[in-house]
Scaffold this active site. Structure first.
Site, PDB file in Angstrom:
ATOM      1  N   LYS A  19      -3.435   8.803  -5.058  1.00  0.00           N
ATOM      2  CA  LYS A  19      -3.809  10.006  -4.244  1.00  0.00           C
ATOM      3  C   LYS A  19      -3.443  11.058  -5.130  1.00  0.00           C
ATOM      4  O   LYS A  19      -4.077  12.065  -5.354  1.00  0.00           O
ATOM      5  CB  LYS A  19      -3.416  10.157  -2.866  1.00  0.00           C
ATOM      6  N   ARG A  72      -2.809  11.235   8.240  1.00  0.00           N
ATOM      7  CA  ARG A  72      -2.422   9.838   8.448  1.00  0.00           C
ATOM      8  C   ARG A  72      -2.319   9.116   9.982  1.00  0.00           C
ATOM      9  O   ARG A  72      -1.785   8.136   9.913  1.00  0.00           O
ATOM     10  CB  ARG A  72      -0.907   9.893   7.867  1.00  0.00           C
ATOM     11  N   ARG A 111       8.137   4.163 -10.995  1.00  0.00           N
ATOM     12  CA  ARG A 111       7.777   5.540 -11.540  1.00  0.00           C
ATOM     13  C   ARG A 111       8.980   6.497 -11.505  1.00  0.00           C
ATOM     14  O   ARG A 111       9.835   6.328 -10.735  1.00  0.00           O
ATOM     15  CB  ARG A 111       6.688   6.129 -10.466  1.00  0.00           C
ATOM     16  N   ARG A 130      12.232   9.400  -6.544  1.00  0.00           N
ATOM     17  CA  ARG A 130      12.036   9.577  -5.309  1.00  0.00           C
ATOM     18  C   ARG A 130      12.880   8.756  -4.387  1.00  0.00           C
ATOM     19  O   ARG A 130      12.964   7.663  -4.522  1.00  0.00           O
ATOM     20  CB  ARG A 130      10.797   9.443  -4.705  1.00  0.00           C
ATOM     21  N   ARG A 185       6.624   1.885   4.502  1.00  0.00           N
ATOM     22  CA  ARG A 185       5.518   3.195   4.177  1.00  0.00           C
ATOM     23  C   ARG A 185       4.100   2.218   4.407  1.00  0.00           C
ATOM     24  O   ARG A 185       3.300   2.770   4.952  1.00  0.00           O
ATOM     25  CB  ARG A 185       5.577   3.776   2.832  1.00  0.00           C
TER      26      ARG A 185
HETATM   27  P1  AP5 Z   1       0.236   8.458  -6.907  1.00  0.00           P
HETATM   28  O1  AP5 Z   1      -0.599   9.178  -7.448  1.00  0.00           O
HETATM   29  O2  AP5 Z   1       1.869   8.951  -6.907  1.00  0.00           O
HETATM   30  O3  AP5 Z   1       0.219   7.597  -5.788  1.00  0.00           O
HETATM   31  P2  AP5 Z   1       0.043   8.270  -4.118  1.00  0.00           P
HETATM   32  O4  AP5 Z   1      -0.932   7.464  -3.594  1.00  0.00           O
HETATM   33  O5  AP5 Z   1      -0.007   9.704  -4.367  1.00  0.00           O
HETATM   34  O6  AP5 Z   1       1.614   7.757  -3.486  1.00  0.00           O
HETATM   35  P3  AP5 Z   1       2.593   8.226  -2.803  1.00  0.00           P
HETATM   36  O7  AP5 Z   1       3.833   7.266  -3.002  1.00  0.00           O
HETATM   37  O8  AP5 Z   1       2.968   9.669  -3.411  1.00  0.00           O
HETATM   38  O9  AP5 Z   1       2.080   8.393  -1.483  1.00  0.00           O
HETATM   39  P4  AP5 Z   1       2.780   8.252  -0.266  1.00  0.00           P
HETATM   40  O10 AP5 Z   1       1.527   8.529   0.345  1.00  0.00           O
HETATM   41  O11 AP5 Z   1       3.522   7.063   0.129  1.00  0.00           O
HETATM   42  O12 AP5 Z   1       3.609   9.549  -0.128  1.00  0.00           O
HETATM   43  P5  AP5 Z   1       3.643  10.936   0.396  1.00  0.00           P
HETATM   44  O13 AP5 Z   1       4.432  11.778  -0.726  1.00  0.00           O
HETATM   45  O14 AP5 Z   1       2.277  11.336   0.833  1.00  0.00           O
HETATM   46  O15 AP5 Z   1       0.617   7.134  -7.978  1.00  0.00           O
HETATM   47  C1  AP5 Z   1       1.919   5.942  -7.992  1.00  0.00           C
HETATM   48  C2  AP5 Z   1       2.140   5.622  -9.238  1.00  0.00           C
HETATM   49  O16 AP5 Z   1       1.105   4.790  -9.630  1.00  0.00           O
HETATM   50  C3  AP5 Z   1       2.265   6.494 -10.165  1.00  0.00           C
HETATM   51  O17 AP5 Z   1       3.595   6.211 -11.198  1.00  0.00           O
HETATM   52  C4  AP5 Z   1       1.031   6.763 -11.011  1.00  0.00           C
HETATM   53  O18 AP5 Z   1       1.402   7.343 -12.436  1.00  0.00           O
HETATM   54  C5  AP5 Z   1       0.599   5.186 -10.937  1.00  0.00           C
HETATM   55  N1  AP5 Z   1      -0.758   5.043 -10.929  1.00  0.00           N
HETATM   56  C6  AP5 Z   1      -1.528   5.829 -10.366  1.00  0.00           C
HETATM   57  N2  AP5 Z   1      -2.869   5.414 -10.275  1.00  0.00           N
HETATM   58  C7  AP5 Z   1      -2.788   4.424 -11.208  1.00  0.00           C
HETATM   59  C8  AP5 Z   1      -3.842   3.386 -11.765  1.00  0.00           C
HETATM   60  N3  AP5 Z   1      -5.331   3.729 -11.242  1.00  0.00           N
HETATM   61  N4  AP5 Z   1      -3.527   2.441 -12.448  1.00  0.00           N
HETATM   62  C9  AP5 Z   1      -2.069   2.462 -12.774  1.00  0.00           C
HETATM   63  N5  AP5 Z   1      -1.100   3.179 -12.364  1.00  0.00           N
HETATM   64  C10 AP5 Z   1      -1.505   4.317 -11.521  1.00  0.00           C
HETATM   65  O19 AP5 Z   1       4.672  10.844   1.623  1.00  0.00           O
HETATM   66  C11 AP5 Z   1       5.863  10.623   1.606  1.00  0.00           C
HETATM   67  C12 AP5 Z   1       6.382  10.718   2.892  1.00  0.00           C
HETATM   68  O20 AP5 Z   1       6.215  11.887   3.591  1.00  0.00           O
HETATM   69  C13 AP5 Z   1       5.810   9.766   3.759  1.00  0.00           C
HETATM   70  O21 AP5 Z   1       6.487   8.524   3.812  1.00  0.00           O
HETATM   71  C14 AP5 Z   1       6.113  10.267   5.328  1.00  0.00           C
HETATM   72  O22 AP5 Z   1       7.359  10.200   5.674  1.00  0.00           O
HETATM   73  C15 AP5 Z   1       5.966  11.765   4.843  1.00  0.00           C
HETATM   74  N6  AP5 Z   1       4.683  12.283   5.276  1.00  0.00           N
HETATM   75  C16 AP5 Z   1       3.725  12.690   4.175  1.00  0.00           C
HETATM   76  N7  AP5 Z   1       2.492  13.266   4.773  1.00  0.00           N
HETATM   77  C17 AP5 Z   1       2.710  12.828   6.052  1.00  0.00           C
HETATM   78  C18 AP5 Z   1       1.561  12.937   7.163  1.00  0.00           C
HETATM   79  N8  AP5 Z   1       0.594  13.629   6.931  1.00  0.00           N
HETATM   80  N9  AP5 Z   1       2.175  12.716   8.374  1.00  0.00           N
HETATM   81  C19 AP5 Z   1       3.556  12.061   8.617  1.00  0.00           C
HETATM   82  N10 AP5 Z   1       4.432  12.106   7.648  1.00  0.00           N
HETATM   83  C20 AP5 Z   1       4.209  12.259   6.268  1.00  0.00           C
END
Ligand code: AP5
Length: 220
Positions: free
Chosen positions: A13, A88, A127, A161, A172
């Site tokens: 994402k 979410r 990562r 992270r 997660r």
């Molecule tokens: P990346 O692009 O970082 O993936 P992502 O889907 O953004 O993953 P995140 O881990 O950031 O998502 P998340 O939803 O757990 O975390 P968030 O910060 O939202 O890609 C991942 C890796 O893969 C990278 O190394 C990239 O280079 C690689 N990659 C990407 N695409 C690829 C491909 N096609 N092929 C190969 N490699 C690839 O949330 C963190 C925490 O915040 C949550 O756990 C929660 O506690 C809180 N939080 C955030 N939003 C909310 C909400 N709305 N409600 C409640 N709590 C929330």
């Protein structure tokens, strides 16, 4: 155009949202990034969110919808918003509809990145990012060209992270299955969802998303 990128942790994402930002002038609204900034700043929101995030659980709906509302107020027209990691839960999905309609905006599309969970654990636990410019790297797939030196800004410090260890990633994923996946049918019923293969390479995923958005913006 306002869109949601939906998919489990590591689905890509953030990667795709930042590309859309550069290519289409849209604005990435990542609740994860906003919460991490609040934790770093030690703000009241950050103090509440820190332990919850480190456990891989979800921060309260009221907090995240509050910060999204504030960010929507700061948006000045342009190419629209990419919601990355929000909504979410079902209450967040309802809140987003309300936040948008109060501002005379609509939700135009939801892109689901479909992925294989086991591959995602590997993606996430490997990562790391440049501590200065935020450029993303991976232990196996994308190392800096010169070991220990950022390709973009030549900084030599990198960070990981705290929630990117395997145990927390599994929590997660479970949170995603239990609370986030159930909102997809609500958007499908409104005819808003397109699926993209999130296991394809990063450029191919970008191409597929561009094709979806181009189709969605073509006049009927
Ligand atoms: P990346 O692009 O970082 O993936 P992502 O889907 O953004 O993953 P995140 O881990 O950031 O998502 P998340 O939803 O757990 O975390 P968030 O910060 O939202 O890609 C991942 C890796 O893969 C990278 O190394 C990239 O280079 C690689 N990659 C990407 N695409 C690829 C491909 N096609 N092929 C190969 N490699 C690839 O949330 C963190 C925490 O915040 C949550 O756990 C929660 O506690 C809180 N939080 C955030 N939003 C909310 C909400 N709305 N409600 C409640 N709590 C929330």
């Amino acid at each position: 155009m306002n869109i949601i990128l939906l998919g489990p942790p590591g689905a890509g994402k953030g990667t795709q949202a930042s590309r859309l930002e550069q290519q289409r002038g849209m604005v990435q609204l990542s609740t994860g990034d906003m919460l991490r900034a609040a934790v770093k700043a030690g703000s009241p929101v950050g103090l509440k969110a820190k332990a919850v995030m480190e456990a891989g659980e979800l921060v309260s709906d009221a907090i995240v919808s509050g910060i999204i509302g504030e960010r929507l107020d700061q948006l000045d027209g342009g190419g629209g918003a990419i919601f990355d990691g929000y909504p979410r839960t079902a209450p967040q999905a309802d809140a987003l509809d309300l936040l948008l309609s109060e501002r005379g905006k609509t939700l135009d599309h939801v892109i689901e990145l479909s992925v294989d969970e086991d591959a995602l654990v590997d993606r996430i636990t490997g990562r790391f990012t440049c501590a200065k410019c935020g450029e993303g790297y991976h232990d196996r797939y994308k190392q800096p060209a010169t070991a220990g030196v950022c390709d973009v800004c030549a900084a030599t410090e990198f960070k990981r992270r705290p929630d990117d260890n395997e145990e927390t990633v599994r929590t997660r994923m479970a949170e995603y299955r239990a609370k986030t996946a159930p909102i997809l049918p609500l958007y499908e019923a409104r005819g808003l969802v397109s699926q993209v293969d999130g296991m394809a390479d990063i450029d191919e995923v970008s191409r597929q998303i561009a094709a979806v958005l181009d189709r969605a913006t073509q006049p009927a």
